[in-house]
Design a protein around this motif. Structure first.
Motif, PDB file in Angstrom:
ATOM      1  N   LYS A  31     -61.646  78.659-104.145  1.00 38.33           N
ATOM      2  CA  LYS A  31     -62.550  79.278-103.084  1.00 38.33           C
ATOM      3  C   LYS A  31     -63.416  78.364-102.559  1.00 38.33           C
ATOM      4  CE  LYS A  31     -62.385  83.853-105.698  1.00 38.33           C
ATOM      5  NZ  LYS A  31     -63.347  84.731-106.559  1.00 38.33           N
ATOM      6  N   VAL A  32     -63.843  77.451-103.133  1.00 39.74           N
ATOM      7  CA  VAL A  32     -64.797  76.609-102.447  1.00 39.74           C
ATOM      8  C   VAL A  32     -64.159  75.759-101.430  1.00 39.74           C
ATOM      9  CG1 VAL A  32     -66.563  74.628-102.830  1.00 39.74           C
ATOM     10  CG2 VAL A  32     -66.555  76.654-104.302  1.00 39.74           C
ATOM     11  N   GLU A  33     -62.927  75.386-101.865  1.00 37.34           N
ATOM     12  CA  GLU A  33     -62.152  74.554-100.760  1.00 37.34           C
ATOM     13  C   GLU A  33     -61.656  75.347 -99.615  1.00 37.34           C
ATOM     14  OE1 GLU A  33     -61.129  71.422-100.677  1.00 37.34           O
ATOM     15  OE2 GLU A  33     -62.057  70.585-102.412  1.00 37.34           O
ATOM     16  N   ASP A  34     -61.523  76.487 -99.928  1.00 36.83           N
ATOM     17  CA  ASP A  34     -61.180  77.297 -98.647  1.00 36.83           C
ATOM     18  C   ASP A  34     -62.368  77.621 -97.805  1.00 36.83           C
ATOM     19  OD1 ASP A  34     -59.583  79.431 -97.240  1.00 36.83           O
ATOM     20  OD2 ASP A  34     -61.212  80.757 -97.926  1.00 36.83           O
ATOM     21  N   LEU A  35     -63.357  77.788 -98.294  1.00 36.24           N
ATOM     22  CA  LEU A  35     -64.826  77.827 -97.457  1.00 36.24           C
ATOM     23  C   LEU A  35     -65.082  76.823 -96.833  1.00 36.24           C
ATOM     24  CD1 LEU A  35     -67.619  79.073 -96.875  1.00 36.24           C
ATOM     25  CD2 LEU A  35     -68.490  78.341 -98.889  1.00 36.24           C
ATOM     26  N   PHE A  36     -65.053  75.548 -97.398  1.00 32.31           N
ATOM     27  CA  PHE A  36     -65.185  74.226 -96.839  1.00 32.31           C
ATOM     28  C   PHE A  36     -64.314  74.039 -95.507  1.00 32.31           C
ATOM     29  CE2 PHE A  36     -69.198  72.446 -98.627  1.00 32.31           C
ATOM     30  CZ  PHE A  36     -69.121  72.758 -99.841  1.00 32.31           C
ATOM     31  N   SER A  37     -63.144  74.196 -95.672  1.00 34.76           N
ATOM     32  CA  SER A  37     -62.120  74.040 -94.723  1.00 34.76           C
ATOM     33  C   SER A  37     -62.095  74.985 -93.496  1.00 34.76           C
ATOM     34  CB  SER A  37     -60.700  73.994 -95.295  1.00 34.76           C
ATOM     35  OG  SER A  37     -60.188  74.901 -96.072  1.00 34.76           O
ATOM     36  N   ARG A  81     -64.887  77.099 -92.657  1.00 33.89           N
ATOM     37  CA  ARG A  81     -65.749  77.296 -91.940  1.00 33.89           C
ATOM     38  C   ARG A  81     -66.233  75.901 -91.004  1.00 33.89           C
ATOM     39  NH1 ARG A  81     -68.495  82.290 -91.495  1.00 33.89           N
ATOM     40  NH2 ARG A  81     -68.307  83.307 -93.476  1.00 33.89           N
ATOM     41  N   LYS A  82     -66.356  76.111 -89.805  1.00 33.28           N
ATOM     42  CA  LYS A  82     -66.618  74.957 -88.822  1.00 33.28           C
ATOM     43  C   LYS A  82     -67.983  74.480 -88.668  1.00 33.28           C
ATOM     44  CE  LYS A  82     -62.357  74.999 -88.554  1.00 33.28           C
ATOM     45  NZ  LYS A  82     -61.649  74.115 -89.498  1.00 33.28           N
ATOM     46  N   LYS A  83     -68.932  75.063 -89.290  1.00 35.68           N
ATOM     47  CA  LYS A  83     -70.549  74.778 -89.219  1.00 35.68           C
ATOM     48  C   LYS A  83     -71.138  75.399 -90.465  1.00 35.68           C
ATOM     49  CE  LYS A  83     -71.635  78.697 -86.019  1.00 35.68           C
ATOM     50  NZ  LYS A  83     -72.561  78.880 -85.027  1.00 35.68           N
ATOM     51  N   ILE A  84     -72.363  74.700 -90.804  1.00 32.31           N
ATOM     52  CA  ILE A  84     -73.309  75.267 -91.893  1.00 32.31           C
ATOM     53  C   ILE A  84     -74.153  76.143 -91.338  1.00 32.31           C
ATOM     54  CG2 ILE A  84     -74.777  74.734 -93.631  1.00 32.31           C
ATOM     55  CD1 ILE A  84     -73.172  71.743 -93.540  1.00 32.31           C
ATOM     56  N   ASP A  85     -74.021  77.440 -91.451  1.00 35.63           N
ATOM     57  CA  ASP A  85     -74.910  78.687 -90.959  1.00 35.63           C
ATOM     58  C   ASP A  85     -75.064  79.471 -92.069  1.00 35.63           C
ATOM     59  OD1 ASP A  85     -72.474  79.800 -91.282  1.00 35.63           O
ATOM     60  OD2 ASP A  85     -72.191  80.351 -89.224  1.00 35.63           O
ATOM     61  N   GLU A  86     -76.004  80.432 -91.752  1.00 32.14           N
ATOM     62  CA  GLU A  86     -76.267  81.570 -92.816  1.00 32.14           C
ATOM     63  C   GLU A  86     -75.142  82.111 -93.253  1.00 32.14           C
ATOM     64  OE1 GLU A  86     -79.103  82.487 -94.393  1.00 32.14           O
ATOM     65  OE2 GLU A  86     -79.731  80.602 -93.468  1.00 32.14           O
ATOM     66  N   ALA A  87     -74.055  82.483 -92.555  1.00 31.95           N
ATOM     67  CA  ALA A  87     -72.871  83.118 -92.967  1.00 31.95           C
ATOM     68  C   ALA A  87     -72.080  82.139 -94.372  1.00 31.95           C
ATOM     69  CB  ALA A  87     -71.998  83.153 -92.112  1.00 31.95           C
ATOM     70  N   PHE A  88     -72.284  80.739 -93.922  1.00 26.31           N
ATOM     71  CA  PHE A  88     -71.579  79.725 -94.886  1.00 26.31           C
ATOM     72  C   PHE A  88     -72.609  79.759 -95.863  1.00 26.31           C
ATOM     73  CE2 PHE A  88     -72.092  75.600 -96.803  1.00 26.31           C
ATOM     74  CZ  PHE A  88     -70.682  75.192 -96.883  1.00 26.31           C
ATOM     75  N   TYR A  89     -73.645  79.897 -95.948  1.00 24.58           N
ATOM     76  CA  TYR A  89     -74.612  79.760 -97.336  1.00 24.58           C
ATOM     77  C   TYR A  89     -74.385  81.021 -98.172  1.00 24.58           C
ATOM     78  CZ  TYR A  89     -77.235  75.791 -95.766  1.00 24.58           C
ATOM     79  OH  TYR A  89     -77.744  74.362 -95.369  1.00 24.58           O
ATOM     80  N   GLU A  90     -74.558  82.190 -97.571  1.00 29.32           N
ATOM     81  CA  GLU A  90     -74.153  83.452 -97.937  1.00 29.32           C
ATOM     82  C   GLU A  90     -72.654  83.571 -99.059  1.00 29.32           C
ATOM     83  OE1 GLU A  90     -74.645  86.659 -95.723  1.00 29.32           O
ATOM     84  OE2 GLU A  90     -76.746  86.281 -94.953  1.00 29.32           O
ATOM     85  N   GLU A 102     -73.689  68.733 -90.124  1.00 31.02           N
ATOM     86  CA  GLU A 102     -73.271  69.750 -89.450  1.00 31.02           C
ATOM     87  C   GLU A 102     -71.881  70.187 -89.890  1.00 31.02           C
ATOM     88  OE1 GLU A 102     -73.298  68.991 -85.351  1.00 31.02           O
ATOM     89  OE2 GLU A 102     -75.408  68.519 -85.293  1.00 31.02           O
ATOM     90  N   ASP A 103     -70.960  69.175 -90.355  1.00 29.37           N
ATOM     91  CA  ASP A 103     -69.655  69.472 -90.891  1.00 29.37           C
ATOM     92  C   ASP A 103     -69.876  70.000 -92.390  1.00 29.37           C
ATOM     93  OD1 ASP A 103     -67.273  69.837 -91.716  1.00 29.37           O
ATOM     94  OD2 ASP A 103     -66.370  68.000 -90.771  1.00 29.37           O
ATOM     95  N   PRO A 104     -69.315  71.199 -92.632  1.00 30.76           N
ATOM     96  CA  PRO A 104     -69.173  71.807 -94.069  1.00 30.76           C
ATOM     97  C   PRO A 104     -68.464  70.562 -95.112  1.00 30.76           C
ATOM     98  CG  PRO A 104     -68.759  73.418 -92.820  1.00 30.76           C
ATOM     99  CD  PRO A 104     -68.662  72.252 -91.946  1.00 30.76           C
ATOM    100  N   LYS A 105     -67.479  70.012 -94.639  1.00 25.41           N
ATOM    101  CA  LYS A 105     -66.929  69.016 -95.449  1.00 25.41           C
ATOM    102  C   LYS A 105     -67.752  67.875 -95.805  1.00 25.41           C
ATOM    103  CE  LYS A 105     -62.451  69.769 -93.414  1.00 25.41           C
ATOM    104  NZ  LYS A 105     -61.242  69.504 -92.571  1.00 25.41           N
TER     105      LYS A 105
END
Length: 330
Positions: A36-42, A44-53, A86-89
């Motif tokens: 799930k974490v790998e999927d999230l980091f690949s 999502r293209k930016k680190i925003d509130e939706a990413f943190y949630e 800026e990049d989740p990776k």
């Protein structure tokens, strides 16, 4: 081949075997969490509130614990602002580093304490059904493998089955069990066991205790009485009060840790059935909220599947797919 080369190879082989046990035992958690974490980091293209949630949801789903997750997310926000990420990776290795920090208690706190000389006594507590008796049997086997002489005390006199089960494990591990009949005074059993251990010059005495919680007051009074008996006979003992928790119960295990930790002077935790859960993050939650070291973990059903907890091994096995600190630690 020289003696030292054979010794190095033997040590290396054992270390690899332990690493594999951790990897196999934590496969369910790793598959659920890392995927799930790998999927999230690949994705999502930016680190925003939706990413943190979404990251918050994944961590809570792995039973890392709400308080610990909120603290972790806050720390990640600070790092993102400070490093202008800026990049989740780019956040992956930082997440791994933070998880390592949350687990680390230092090698000294993770290792089982022993008496500098003479008899070492371990008192084992926990509710019924968590694998307490099995843990005692496996620990006895492990100590025997390390060249220690071991004696068991059947202090759970509330259930006849508990005494019989401990005797079965004693036979498997090749150690004697000091017992009395069902309904006997547990403190009297422990008293007899301490005297027997002294007479036989035993290295380690492991004491089982009742696991009922129906009457918490009586249980805690009983444990305190056992504690006093041990302390009177061996002033520095018990050297560890080990609370056994079933990792598959997740947050319920944390609640048990709080109950026993407040009342019984627990010094360390044993987490059983880690191989049977996808929520191995409970290790992090308990480590953070209880500030108690995890001493041993159960990674399977075999007699040698109880392993000393090693935070670095745990991180390597669990978070290997995240990159960063865990990979560097190998």
């Amino acid at each position: 081949m020289s003696f030292f080369k054979r010794l190095r190879e033997s040590i290396s082989s054992k270390a690899e075997e332990v690493t594999n046990k951790f990897k196999e035992g934590l496969s369910k958690t790793r598959d659920a969490f890392v995927g799930k974490v790998e999927d999230l980091f690949s994705r999502r293209k930016k680190i925003d509130e939706a990413f943190y949630e979404e990251l918050e949801e994944i961590l809570i789903g792995a039973d890392v614990g709400i308080n610990t997750v909120l603290k972790l997310i806050d720390e990640l926000r600070v790092e993102v602002r400070k490093r202008k990420i800026e990049d989740p990776k780019e956040l992956r290795p930082i997440l791994t580093e933070k998880l390592v920090e949350l687990l680390s208690g230092g090698e000294e706190t993770e290792r089982l304490k022993t008496a500098p000389d003479g008899l070492t006594i371990y008192l084992v507590v926990g509710v019924n059904g968590v694998g307490k008796t099995t843990t005692i049997g496996k620990l006895a086997h492990r100590l025997k493998q390390d060249g220690k002489s071991v004696l068991l005390a059947a202090g759970d006199t509330f259930r006849a089955a508990a005494i019989e089960q401990l005797e079965v494990w004693g036979q498997r591990a090749g150690v004697d069990v000091i017992r009395q009949g069902q309904g006997s005074d547990p403190a009297a059993v422990i008293f007899d066991a301490v005297h027997a251990a002294k007479q036989r010059n035993v290295d380690v005495l492991i004491c089982d205790t009742a696991g009922r919680l129906q009457n918490k007051v009586n249980l805690m009074e009983e444990l305190n009485k056992i504690f006093r008996v041990i302390r009177r006979e061996v002033p520095e003992a018990p050297h560890e009060v080990l609370l056994v928790l079933d990792a598959t119960t997740g947050q319920n295990a944390l609640q048990q840790a709080k109950l026993f930790g407040e009342k019984t002077g627990v010094t360390g935790l044993v987490l059983t059935k880690l191989d049977g859960t996808a929520k191995g993050g409970i290790v992090i939650a308990i480590r953070q909220e209880m500030e108690l070291p995890v001493k041993m973990v159960g990674l399977g059903e075999k007699i040698d599947d109880l392993q000393p907890f090693d935070s670095e091994q745990f991180v390597n096995a669990l978070f290997l797919g995240l990159g960063g600190a865990a990979e560097e630690a190998e």
